[in-house]
Design an enzyme around this catalytic site. Structure first.
Site, PDB file in Angstrom:
ATOM      1  N   HIS A 162      -3.799  -2.665  -4.904  1.00 32.89           N
ATOM      2  CA  HIS A 162      -3.046  -3.956  -5.414  1.00 32.89           C
ATOM      3  C   HIS A 162      -4.244  -4.932  -5.015  1.00 32.89           C
ATOM      4  CE1 HIS A 162      -3.015  -4.607  -1.043  1.00 32.89           C
ATOM      5  NE2 HIS A 162      -2.233  -3.584  -0.834  1.00 32.89           N
ATOM      6  N   SER A 195      -1.651   4.426   2.705  1.00 30.05           N
ATOM      7  CA  SER A 195      -2.500   4.975   1.429  1.00 30.05           C
ATOM      8  C   SER A 195      -2.635   6.581   1.721  1.00 30.05           C
ATOM      9  CB  SER A 195      -3.757   4.160   1.172  1.00 30.05           C
ATOM     10  OG  SER A 195      -3.542   2.874   1.309  1.00 30.05           O
ATOM     11  N   SER A 201       0.783  -1.256  -0.116  1.00 28.67           N
ATOM     12  CA  SER A 201      -0.056  -0.049  -0.047  1.00 28.67           C
ATOM     13  C   SER A 201       0.825   1.408  -0.195  1.00 28.67           C
ATOM     14  CB  SER A 201      -1.065   0.085   1.222  1.00 28.67           C
ATOM     15  OG  SER A 201      -1.802  -1.216   1.109  1.00 28.67           O
TER      16      SER A 201
END
Ligand SMILES: *[C@@H]1O[C@H](CO)[C@@H](O)[C@H](O)[C@H]1NC(C)=O
Ligand SMILES: *[C@@H]1O[C@H](CO)[C@@H](O)[C@H](O)[C@H]1NC(C)=O
Length: 493
Positions: A401, A192, A127
């Site tokens: 992902h 993130s 991430s």
């Protein structure tokens, strides 16, 4: 050898719910129409599928006649990120919502593409490095955020050189006079969301203790929470909503729910944030509960900081819906609040919204929790689309992902499949790794534990100005360039 290839994983919640089902699944018996009655009898007719295809063709013909590509300038851009939201996750969520014919809201967006998620030094991304790609347009090393591939993970001075820093689309928006904000169900300092505002050689450096723990000097290597409050992009974010109070307060200080902080430098970053805004004569609100958020006059708020948990927000399925004082807001409620505040700027805004716990549930092999969070993520996308106009607001939905969850076997997605060679049924949704792997498999004989996500491409769904840019197969790092071009901001304008 055959059983080696069948990953036996039991998802406890479903197992208990379907315990009686085991008796119906004697070894080796195949599943016939009798034991699995057809849900929609109309699907047995050729005409049903012909009509469906005709419907699709008619809508395509109508599109061709009436729709020219939307080439308006995107005043607003909203990027929705489902962490670990693989195509499999979206497929399985359809079943949670109803059945296989059901659409997850954003699957109805007019343009779909695929993005390639690998990072500079890993085929299988995380991430952190993906955040640099989908927010800053540059791929970096695994575990690093907002820095290019010159910066090795854990290098204390990794964020120091300006030429190695990767600026995000939030910065491009701010430089163009727009506002920017972020919403997440994780800690706001997690990998993130950190991609929106931070530059760091390690995703774990969310507070000063973590920096020191790696042998770096926290006075030189500024932790992510401090970057959020003290550095220009973070300072100018109009909306910050998520979890993670622990990284804002000292170990000797308790938060509103009585839980201690993780900082050791004595800083109280929430207070610091409020003081800063007030010193600048801005209207700023800090809230820590759903109730508090409900009391904020969003139409007259310049800056909004909401930290609703000491760490991450709970899974949507675990949200406390009863105790009003402590109740947790949903992702769609947070998204709605963010759009209300950001919409005050006539120049427009960039908003990043993360459904963070889809991935975390997958890591713990809580498949149902993951799908529930995906469903709530879809509600947040729908809320955003309903609150904004397709004429001037580009919405892009994607994942950072994929994940190793796979869909195997025959009957219902949420049930048990046939018995495997060891006489035990297996769940249709299974995981190739994660903690649940060992609980469902013989450690002595089992495969090596794989810790990573997988390296699949992930889907991108787009609606609004220049949504057509998002079809095809491209690098994940192209996404911010395409969004920025649509909005006419940043280096790609
Ligand atoms: C913050 O915590 C550290 C260690 O956990 C402690 O030594 C220090 O005194 C605390 N600072 C303040 C201002 O309370
Ligand atoms: C602060 O803002 C208020 C209202 O917008 C204004 O009346 C006041 O003069 C401002 N004060 C300073 C010191 O700028």
């Amino acid at each position: 050898m055959a059983k080696r290839f069948i990953i036996l994983l039991f998802i406890a919640a479903w197992l208990s719910g379907s315990a009686s089902g085991q008796r119906d699944h004697p070894r080796g018996r195949s599943f016939d129409a009798e034991s699995h009655p057809v849900k929609h009898p109309e699907e047995q007719q050729t005409q049903y599928w012909v009509d469906k295809a005709q419907e699709k063709l008619l809508s395509k013909l109508a599109e061709a006649e009436t729709q020219t590509a939307n080439t308006n300038k995107a005043k607003n851009v909203i990027l929705f990120l489902g962490d670990g939201m693989s195509v499999h996750t979206v497929t399985a969520t359809r079943n949670l919502l109803g059945d296989s014919a059901e659409q997850v809201y954003f699957e109805g967006f007019p343009y779909t593409g695929l993005s390639k998620t690998y990072c500079v030094n890993r085929q299988v991304a995380d991430s952190a490095c993906t955040a640099t790609a989908y927010l800053g347009g540059v791929k970096g090393n695994y575990g690093t955020i907002g820095v290019n591939g010159q910066v090795p993970r854990y290098s204390c001075d990794g964020d120091a050189k300006e030429e190695n820093q990767v600026l995000s689309i939030a910065q491009w928006a701010q430089a163009a006079g727009k506002d920017a904000g972020l919403v997440t169900t994780a800690r706001v300092t997690h990998a993130s969301p950190a991609g929106v505002y931070a530059h760091t050689a390690d995703r774990n450096w969310e507070n000063d203790w973590e920096v020191a723990n790696r042998g770096c000097d926290p006075a030189q290597t500024i932790d992510i929470a401090r970057q959020l409050v003290e550095q220009p992009v973070g300072q100018r974010l109009k909306v910050i909503l998520g979890g993670g109070r622990q990284n804002f307060i000292n170990t000797t200080v308790n938060d509103e729910e009585g839980l201690p902080g993780l900082r050791t430098d004595g800083r109280h970053l929430i207070r610091q944030w409020l003081d800063q805004k007030r010193a600048a004569n801005e209207s700023a609100n800090y809230v820590w509960s759903r109730k508090g958020l409900g009391l904020v006059d969003l139409e007259h708020t310049d800056y909004l900081l909401g930290l609703f948990a000491n760490s991450h927000l709970p899974y949507n399925g675990d949200r406390d819906r009863k105790r009003s004082q402590l109740a947790d807001p949903s992702l769609s409620e947070l998204t709605e609040a963010a759009i209300k505040v950001l919409s005050r700027n006539q120049e427009g805004f960039f908003l990043f919204v993360e459904g963070a716990r889809i991935d975390m549930a997958h890591h713990d092999t809580y498949a149902r929790r993951s799908l529930e969070d995906t469903a709530e993520f879809a509600r947040a996308v729908q809320k955003a689309r309903e609150m904004t106009a397709e004429d001037d607001t580009l919405i892009v939905v994607t994942a950072d992902h994929a994940h190793v969850m796979s869909i195997n076997g025959y009957p219902e997605i949420t049930g048990l499949a046939q018995l495997a060679d060891d006489n035990l049924p297996y769940t249709i949704l299974s995981y190739a790794n994660g903690p649940g792997y060992y609980s469902g498999y013989n450690r002595a004989e089992g495969r090596a534990l794989l810790k990573e996500e997988n390296g699949d491409d992930v889907a991108v769904y787009a609606s609004g100005p220049y949504a057509q840019y998002f079809s095809g197969n491209y690098e994940q790092s192209n996404i911010p360039a395409l969004m920025a071009r649509a909005a006419g901001i940043g280096p790609y304008a």
